[in-house]
Design a protein around this motif. Structure first.
Motif: not given
Length: 340
Positions: A109-116, A328-337
């Motif tokens: 899949g796609e690794p992602f993280g949380w800004s929190t 809707e909860m990521r700052a940009s399409a490329g952001s993983r946060l």
């Protein structure tokens, strides 16, 4: 190799380690945009047997967890277990091990993280921190970490959770459990598929467990968590196929309406079934555990931390099969946060 454990050969372990070290010289951090973009291409250089094993695990859904065993950890290079994740030099000495975990994540899949969480780091540290001994956190120790679905409260929670062991001299066990559907009475099953339960965010997403500055940017970062705390919606514990349902529960952070005895009885029933299913997975140095976050709950047994640089040290990565759903909860399409 068993259905859910793959033992790497010496050659496969050597290839994986050399690849990770080589890549660590070409990128600046786990959050490096070039690295994130390149991950699927780079993962093709991993041993084919490991890639096929993970793909089979992800697509087949025959098990809730699997382990890839036998990776080499350069303990001299990574140094002692840190005392906190804050303020560490980036990239860290264990950057190659972080890259390897991201490569595995990109296979399924796609690794992602949380800004929190951990100030928006993509790869999290899991080791005991002084003051967290009795907290329901990965950085706790003395308290049992109650089994749960990772980030069960969030609609964009990960599909998989990857944990790699850099060090675990005391063989502290991760607990893993899966649902035996035949053990749930039909009347409970119907209730568990209804939206009758509340789940709150766990404490790892709260400002006190991040490096907040009190400014507008920090307030925005935690706004979505605040909304989930104050504007709670009822959720179902089971969803998806009635014959092979998925799980959404985190008992320590859940509430059941007092006027709903059926919901309480059904919840206790599934708790009992999952309690009985729990097994211990003691990750050895170099083990990588992959948990299907729809099929398996996980936790950790209590242990006595020493805080002397020798304590259990894991790395953690969240993986999603559909990055687009959280746009809707990521700052940009490329952001993983996730978390704006």
């Amino acid at each position: 190799m068993t259905d859910n454990v793959l033992e790497l050969t010496e050659q496969e372990a050597h290839l994986s380690a050399e690849l990770a070290v080589e890549l660590s010289r070409n990128y600046t951090s786990p959050e490096d945009p070039d690295l994130i973009f390149d991950l699927p291409f780079l993962a093709a250089k991993l041993p084919e047997r490991a890639r096929r094993f993970l793909r089979d695990f992800a697509l087949g859904e025959k098990h809730g967890h699997c382990v890839v065993r036998g990776h080499r950890i350069d303990t001299a290079r990574i140094g002692d277990t840190p005392d906190h994740w804050r303020g560490r030099i980036r990239p860290a000495p264990e950057f190659p091990e972080e890259i390897l975990l991201l490569l595995y994540g990109s296979v399924i899949g796609e690794p992602f993280g949380w800004s929190t969480q951990q100030d928006g780091r993509l790869v999290h540290d899991v080791f005991p921190i002084k003051g967290h001994e009795n907290e329901q956190l990965g950085t706790g120790s003395a308290e049992l970490l109650t089994w749960h679905i990772e980030d069960a409260f969030h609609p964009y929670r990960g599909d998989y959770l990857l944990l790699s062991a850099l060090r675990n001299p005391d063989e502290v066990a991760t607990t893993v459990g899966e649902l035996d559907l035949n053990a749930i009475a039909p009347e409970h099953l119907d209730v568990l598929f209804d939206k009758r339960y509340y789940i709150a965010p766990d404490k790892s997403h709260l400002p006190k467990n991040n490096s907040t500055t009190g400014d507008d940017e920090a307030a925005l970062r935690f706004a979505s968590i605040e909304r989930l705390i104050h504007n709670r919606e009822r959720v179902a514990v089971l969803y998806g196929s009635r014959s092979a349902p998925y799980l959404r529960l985190d008992p320590y952070f859940m509430e059941i309406p007092e006027d709903d005895p059926q919901a309480r009885a059904a919840f206790q029933a599934i708790m009992d079934v999952l309690d009985r299913s729990l097994r211990s997975v003691s990750l050895l140095e170099g083990d990588v555990l992959c948990v299907n976050n729809h099929l398996a709950v996980h936790g950790r047994v209590p242990f006595q931390a020493r805080y002397d640089g020798s304590d259990r040290w894991l790395k953690r990565v969240n993986v999603t099969c559909d990055l687009r759903k959280s746009r809707e909860m990521r700052a940009s399409a490329g952001s993983r946060l996730i978390g704006c």
